[in-house]
Design an enzyme around this catalytic site. Structure first.
Site: not given
Ligand code: NAD
Length: 257
Positions: A23, A162, A166, A95, A68-69
């Site tokens: 995303i 989780y 959130k 994100n 790194d967040v």
């Molecule tokens: N995919 C879904 O169904 C969904 C639904 C609701 C919410 N979300 C939220 O969307 C966001 C993105 O998730 P996604 O689905 O694209 O998956 P994804 O795993 O592709 O993205 C997560 C990103 O966070 C990064 N990340 C993790 N730990 C980190 C850290 N310590 N420092 C910096 N970056 C870090 C990862 O490297 C990755 O790029 C997340 O917050 C997730 O909770 C996703």
């Protein structure tokens, strides 16, 4: 100014955390297509550099910033790098996130810390660093990526940590939105439903649940990452200047039932 001009992000400088994948990558690309220059941040240089190059290919400026967040120093240095490069930060998308399908009785301290440190503490660290440079300009838009899991209990998979993280993101959003709106910084969040990413498209652990999720979603399918972008552009643009502390749910209706 026409109503469509209000959505134009030309001349804006943006930052996206976790912008190398999923995303976050779609949002980084979408902000650039809407006219913004974008700092793509994340932990893995190769993936964020790939997104940044894609943005440069469409004619916008982009830098890849390793961040790194969970590490406050890393976050502060990342935002400093954006300011050193462009002199200001107008838009920030927090994100990055960590997932975990773990039964409640099995959650150990390591699981709890991994998820809460990234999803809650990480969002706070980012918001603080971003607001610190936005508040003196009395302008800025921050959008956090929460989840529909902030307001529902997902099933059949168990993911209490989780969900809790959130819910905290959504309430941190509302709390700091109220604190910072008088200072010119608008804070909102999005809450995606099930969204297909590179990570989940062919993942075997997801396959058994797909039919349940599709059946329980009124539009009867998961979202594509591109379907998150319009809402984010709205929340980053002049079209949403009176929208404060809102959680924009993008879940195909999943949380209606
Ligand atoms: N995919 C879904 O169904 C969904 C639904 C609701 C919410 N979300 C939220 O969307 C966001 C993105 O998730 P996604 O689905 O694209 O998956 P994804 O795993 O592709 O993205 C997560 C990103 O966070 C990064 N990340 C993790 N730990 C980190 C850290 N310590 N420092 C910096 N970056 C870090 C990862 O490297 C990755 O790029 C997340 O917050 C997730 O909770 C996703």
């Amino acid at each position: 100014m026409s109503v469509l001009d209000k959505f134009n992000l030309s001349g804006k400088y943006a930052l996206v955390t976790g912008g190398g994948t999923g995303i976050g990558k779609a949002i980084a690309n979408g902000l650039a297509e809407a006219g913004a220059d974008v700092a793509v941040t994340g932990r893995t240089l190769s993936t964020i550099e790939d997104t940044a190059q894609g943005i440069r290919d469409i004619g916008r400026e982009s830098i890849a910033v390793q961040m790194d967040v969970t590490n406050k120093k890393s976050v502060d240095e990342g935002v400093d790098r954006v300011i050193d490069t462009w002199g200001k930060l107008d838009i920030a998308i927090n994100n990055s996130g960590q997932f975990g399908w773990i039964d409640g009785v099995e959650v150990d301290e390591q699981d709890w810390d991994r998820i809460m440190d990234t999803n809650v503490k990480g969002v706070l660290f980012c918001m603080q660093a971003e607001a610190r440079v936005m508040i003196p300009c009395r302008s800025g838009k921050i959008v956090n990526n929460a989840s529909m899991s902030a307001r529902i209990v997902n099933h059949p998979q168990n993911q209490s940590t989780y969900n809790t993280s959130k819910a905290a993101v959504a309430h941190l959003t509302r709390s700091l939105a109220a604190e910072w709106a008088p200072l010119g910084v608008k804070v909102n969040s999005i809450s995606p439903g099930y969204t297909v990413t590179e990570r989940t498209r062919n993942a075997s652990h997801v396959a058994p649940y797909r039919d349940n999720w599709n059946r329980d979603t009124p539009v009867q399918r998961p979202a594509e990452t591109s379907e998150m972008v319009g809402a984010v552009i709205f929340l980053c643009s002049g079209a949403s200047d009176f929208v404060v502390g809102h959680d924009l749910v993008i879940d195909g209706g999943f949380s209606l039932w």
